[in-house]
Design a protein around this motif. Structure first.
Motif, PDB file in Angstrom:
ATOM      1  N   UNK A   1       0.837  -1.199   0.000  1.00  0.00           N
ATOM      2  CA  UNK A   1       0.000   0.000   0.000  1.00  0.00           C
ATOM      3  C   UNK A   1       0.882   1.264   0.000  1.00  0.00           C
ATOM      4  N   UNK A   2       1.948   1.254   0.802  1.00  0.00           N
ATOM      5  CA  UNK A   2       2.805   2.445   0.865  1.00  0.00           C
ATOM      6  C   UNK A   2       3.434   2.710  -0.505  1.00  0.00           C
ATOM      7  N   UNK A   3       3.871   1.655  -1.159  1.00  0.00           N
ATOM      8  CA  UNK A   3       4.475   1.828  -2.482  1.00  0.00           C
ATOM      9  C   UNK A   3       3.438   2.362  -3.472  1.00  0.00           C
ATOM     10  N   UNK A   4       2.233   1.821  -3.400  1.00  0.00           N
ATOM     11  CA  UNK A   4       1.161   2.285  -4.293  1.00  0.00           C
ATOM     12  C   UNK A   4       0.903   3.776  -4.065  1.00  0.00           C
ATOM     13  N   UNK A   5       0.879   4.187  -2.797  1.00  0.00           N
ATOM     14  CA  UNK A   5       0.621   5.602  -2.488  1.00  0.00           C
ATOM     15  C   UNK A   5       1.765   6.479  -2.995  1.00  0.00           C
ATOM     16  N   UNK A   6       2.969   5.961  -2.854  1.00  0.00           N
ATOM     17  CA  UNK A   6       4.132   6.733  -3.295  1.00  0.00           C
ATOM     18  C   UNK A   6       4.102   6.941  -4.814  1.00  0.00           C
ATOM     19  N   UNK A   7       3.647   5.941  -5.531  1.00  0.00           N
ATOM     20  CA  UNK A   7       3.552   6.091  -6.990  1.00  0.00           C
ATOM     21  C   UNK A   7       2.383   7.027  -7.331  1.00  0.00           C
ATOM     22  N   UNK A   8       1.274   6.847  -6.628  1.00  0.00           N
ATOM     23  CA  UNK A   8       0.068   7.642  -6.933  1.00  0.00           C
ATOM     24  C   UNK A   8       0.306   9.141  -6.720  1.00  0.00           C
ATOM     25  N   UNK A   9       1.082   9.488  -5.676  1.00  0.00           N
ATOM     26  CA  UNK A   9       1.315  10.916  -5.386  1.00  0.00           C
ATOM     27  C   UNK A   9       2.378  11.527  -6.296  1.00  0.00           C
ATOM     28  N   UNK A  10       3.074  10.704  -7.062  1.00  0.00           N
ATOM     29  CA  UNK A  10       4.125  11.229  -7.935  1.00  0.00           C
ATOM     30  C   UNK A  10       5.488  11.264  -7.245  1.00  0.00           C
ATOM     31  N   UNK A  11       5.509  10.952  -5.926  1.00  0.00           N
ATOM     32  CA  UNK A  11       6.786  10.955  -5.198  1.00  0.00           C
ATOM     33  C   UNK A  11       7.769   9.962  -5.818  1.00  0.00           C
ATOM     34  N   UNK A  12       7.259   8.805  -6.174  1.00  0.00           N
ATOM     35  CA  UNK A  12       8.111   7.760  -6.711  1.00  0.00           C
ATOM     36  C   UNK A  12       8.836   8.229  -7.980  1.00  0.00           C
ATOM     37  N   UNK A  13       8.073   8.846  -8.894  1.00  0.00           N
ATOM     38  CA  UNK A  13       8.669   9.294 -10.155  1.00  0.00           C
ATOM     39  C   UNK A  13       9.717  10.375  -9.904  1.00  0.00           C
ATOM     40  N   UNK A  14       9.421  11.264  -8.937  1.00  0.00           N
ATOM     41  CA  UNK A  14      10.392  12.325  -8.611  1.00  0.00           C
ATOM     42  C   UNK A  14      11.685  11.724  -8.068  1.00  0.00           C
ATOM     43  N   UNK A  15      11.505  10.770  -7.152  1.00  0.00           N
ATOM     44  CA  UNK A  15      12.656  10.120  -6.532  1.00  0.00           C
ATOM     45  C   UNK A  15      13.484   9.377  -7.582  1.00  0.00           C
ATOM     46  N   UNK A  16      12.764   8.687  -8.446  1.00  0.00           N
ATOM     47  CA  UNK A  16      13.442   7.902  -9.477  1.00  0.00           C
ATOM     48  C   UNK A  16      14.258   8.806 -10.391  1.00  0.00           C
ATOM     49  N   UNK A  17      13.667   9.958 -10.780  1.00  0.00           N
ATOM     50  CA  UNK A  17      14.394  10.891 -11.656  1.00  0.00           C
ATOM     51  C   UNK A  17      15.687  11.351 -10.982  1.00  0.00           C
ATOM     52  N   UNK A  18      15.567  11.693  -9.678  1.00  0.00           N
ATOM     53  CA  UNK A  18      16.739  12.184  -8.945  1.00  0.00           C
ATOM     54  C   UNK A  18      17.808  11.083  -8.841  1.00  0.00           C
ATOM     55  N   UNK A  19      17.345   9.889  -8.513  1.00  0.00           N
ATOM     56  CA  UNK A  19      18.269   8.772  -8.326  1.00  0.00           C
ATOM     57  C   UNK A  19      18.972   8.440  -9.649  1.00  0.00           C
ATOM     58  N   UNK A  20      18.189   8.497 -10.727  1.00  0.00           N
ATOM     59  CA  UNK A  20      18.757   8.194 -12.042  1.00  0.00           C
ATOM     60  C   UNK A  20      19.848   9.208 -12.391  1.00  0.00           C
ATOM     61  N   UNK A  21      19.575  10.484 -12.068  1.00  0.00           N
ATOM     62  CA  UNK A  21      20.586  11.518 -12.356  1.00  0.00           C
ATOM     63  C   UNK A  21      21.857  11.280 -11.564  1.00  0.00           C
ATOM     64  N   UNK A  22      21.690  10.926 -10.277  1.00  0.00           N
ATOM     65  CA  UNK A  22      22.905  10.724  -9.466  1.00  0.00           C
ATOM     66  C   UNK A  22      23.663   9.486  -9.954  1.00  0.00           C
ATOM     67  N   UNK A  23      22.915   8.455 -10.371  1.00  0.00           N
ATOM     68  CA  UNK A  23      23.601   7.267 -10.896  1.00  0.00           C
ATOM     69  C   UNK A  23      24.270   7.564 -12.238  1.00  0.00           C
ATOM     70  N   UNK A  24      23.635   8.449 -13.018  1.00  0.00           N
ATOM     71  CA  UNK A  24      24.244   8.776 -14.309  1.00  0.00           C
ATOM     72  C   UNK A  24      25.591   9.460 -14.098  1.00  0.00           C
ATOM     73  N   UNK A  25      25.653  10.351 -13.092  1.00  0.00           N
ATOM     74  CA  UNK A  25      26.935  11.001 -12.796  1.00  0.00           C
ATOM     75  C   UNK A  25      27.992   9.959 -12.413  1.00  0.00           C
ATOM     76  N   UNK A  26      27.554   8.989 -11.605  1.00  0.00           N
ATOM     77  CA  UNK A  26      28.517   7.955 -11.194  1.00  0.00           C
ATOM     78  C   UNK A  26      28.941   7.106 -12.397  1.00  0.00           C
ATOM     79  N   UNK A  27      27.970   6.795 -13.242  1.00  0.00           N
ATOM     80  CA  UNK A  27      28.246   5.983 -14.438  1.00  0.00           C
ATOM     81  C   UNK A  27      29.277   6.683 -15.320  1.00  0.00           C
ATOM     82  N   UNK A  28      29.112   8.038 -15.466  1.00  0.00           N
ATOM     83  CA  UNK A  28      30.073   8.792 -16.276  1.00  0.00           C
ATOM     84  C   UNK A  28      31.444   8.784 -15.621  1.00  0.00           C
ATOM     85  N   UNK A  29      31.441   8.972 -14.281  1.00  0.00           N
ATOM     86  CA  UNK A  29      32.718   8.972 -13.549  1.00  0.00           C
ATOM     87  C   UNK A  29      33.418   7.624 -13.702  1.00  0.00           C
ATOM     88  N   UNK A  30      32.641   6.549 -13.627  1.00  0.00           N
ATOM     89  CA  UNK A  30      33.209   5.205 -13.766  1.00  0.00           C
ATOM     90  C   UNK A  30      33.811   5.022 -15.154  1.00  0.00           C
TER      91      UNK A  30
END
Ligand SMILES: Cc1ncc(COP(=O)(O)O)c(C=O)c1O
Length: 489
Positions: free
Chosen positions: A365-394
């Motif tokens: 239920x918590x995960x469903x709520x997180x996706x429904x409110x848009x929090x999940x997508x925001x978090x994912x975008x941020x996480x993807x950006x930080x991983x992309x920086x690491x991927x480039x550094x690697x």
């Protein structure tokens, strides 16, 4: 951590700690990894750091442990193994009244290679570990908000009910409309099953589809756990080579019932299955009446170019799609999902009922709520950006430091690093760990007799802080250089 204090003892506390550490070392717990820091151990045992330090000091003075720069303490296994009687005097073995060999079933998959992970990876200054997420990058605020709401009316009912063999309808709806759509997948609710991570989805699919003698195909190198899961059904598991275009589809036997693939980012090399091979794979499945088990464990983590649609988006009949929230939220949440034909989903649901019933209601239920409110997508975008920086550094550091042409990747959380000729991955991993660098050998991803087993390292970058990447890779490069010199002697 496995260091356990006696329930009752008249010995001073530091002695009890010392004996417990010694026992853990003798049990082989610290053969590969450093001992916990005094702070971590004190927290774990709820005692003062001074007490732990006293225990460590005594062991250090007796030579039972050694101190290493940037690593901390390590077990001096040479001394401990040279006094075998010592432990026995203190802890006489308990009489063995049960012959467990008689009771335990033989496992069909027993001889297959296994990944051994050092779950104490936080103890390393340079943890290039795969598949772990640092708690600092977890969206704690958003998750706490969702957890709180999940305990309020009307959600609390769905969090606490016994769901029998059903799933949370809100999570199924959110998966359908917000998660699967981004992979090009259309699915009806009866085509979706919520699982305890992708692993549980792979397991349930294998159990529902395979029996003794059926043929199943895995990638070589590939995810070792899928070979275990398939072999446990007593199916004949055929490993098929992988090259720069992904699985060599032309080598799949016509009699194959199930083909397990990681098309978005091949595990462990991270190459994507080429357009041509995707077509060939779908055609082969159709021609041979095979099913495809599409493990899309980290598809959201792509940093360049456009993602190809999931195989399931192209073939809604023969493809069983497995997804997970482990890689971009946290593996500890244990939430994944399967999208497949309703007939198979119903069977898997039945299988699941007799093992775990369903995934925890509140987490769903918590995960469903997180996706429904848009929090999940925001978090994912941020996480993807930080991983992309690491991927480039690697990528730039590896190109510069290792100076070898490693396989190009479009995403994921690890890099597959080839080693110079004659340098063995297992030796590099051991030596690197001594110098504070945690990397994984590629060996368990290959079949036991594969000639390339010792030729690759898997270097993960999700857990390590970005500023530690370059210095950590420099140490790794030194280790590889030293190993190379040794092999030349
Ligand atoms: C290729 C692959 N498939 C499946 C899994 C299992 O993922 P989960 O944590 O969702 O069970 C992993 C985990 O590392 C993986 O690497």
């Amino acid at each position: 951590m496995g260091i356990i204090l006696p329930v009752q003892s008249h010995e001073p506390l530091y002695k009890q700690v010392r004996n417990a550490i010694e026992q853990a070392i003798r049990d082989g717990q610290f053969a590969q990894c450093p001992l916990p820091s005094s702070r971590a151990l004190a927290d774990e045992l709820s005692i003062s750091r001074n007490t732990v330090n006293l225990a460590y000091q005594e062991m250090l003075s007796e030579g039972l442990i050694v101190s290493e720069e940037r690593v901390g303490y390590r077990a001096n296994t040479a001394i401990l193994s040279s006094s075998p009687g010592h432990a026995q005097e203190k802890n006489p073995p308990e009489p063995n009244t049960v012959d467990w060999r008689r009771h335990l079933q033989t496992q069909a998959q027993a001889p297959l290679p296994e990944i051994q992970k050092d779950y104490d990876w936080q103890a390393y200054p340079y943890p290039f570990i795969y598949g772990q997420v640092p708690s600092s990058s977890f969206p704690t605020t958003a998750w706490n908000r969702a957890l709180r709401t999940s305990m309020e009316y009307p959600h609390v009912h769905w969090s606490l009910r016994d769901g029998g063999s059903s799933d949370d309808p809100l999570l199924v709806e959110q998966l359908r409309t917000n998660v699967l759509a981004s992979r090009g997948i259309r699915a009806a609710p009866e085509e979706i099953l919520v699982t305890l991570g992708a692993q549980n989805g792979l397991f349930l699919a294998a159990r529902s589809l395979l029996g003794p003698g059926d043929r199943a195909v895995v990638e070589n190198p590939g995810y070792p756990d899928i070979a275990h899961i398939l072999a446990a059904t007593k199916a004949r598991v055929t490993p098929i080579e992988v090259d720069r275009d992904g699985l060599c589809v032309g080598d799949i036997p016509r009699t194959t019932k199930l083909i397990a693939v990681t098309p978005s980012h091949h595990f462990p090399t991270n190459v994507g299955l080429s357009e041509e091979r995707r077509g060939l794979l779908l055609q082969a499945a159709s021609d041979n009446d095979s099913l495809i088990l599409e493990d899309d464990y980290d598809s959201e983590l792509r940093y360049t170019g456009r993602a190809a649609p999931a195989l399931r988006a192209v073939d809604r009949e023969r493809v069983i799609y497995v997804g997970s929230f482990s890689k971009f939220l946290a593996p500890g949440l244990r939430i994944g999902y399967v999208v497949a034909a309703p007939e198979l989903i119903e069977r898997m649901r039945h299988e699941r009922r007799y093992s775990v019933r369903h995934a925890p209601g509140q987490i769903q239920r918590a995960l469903a709520l997180m996706i429904e409110t848009g929090d999940y997508q925001r978090v994912l975008r941020r996480y993807r950006l930080s991983l992309r920086d690491k991927w480039e550094a690697m990528n730039s550091a590896l190109r510069f430091i290792i100076g070898r042409d490693f396989l190009p990747s479009t995403g994921g959380t690890s890099v597959w690093v080839p080693l110079p000729d004659h340098v063995r991955a297992d030796a590099v991993v051991l030596e690197a760990a001594k110098r504070g660098v945690l990397v994984e050998s590629g060996a368990p991803c290959f079949t036991a007799e594969h000639p390339d087993r010792q030729r690759f390292l898997r270097v993960g970058y999700a857990a390590i802080p970005i500023e530690a990447i370059l210095p950590g890779l420099r140490v790794l490069a030194d280790v590889i250089h030293d190993e190379r010199k040794q092999t030349k002697r």
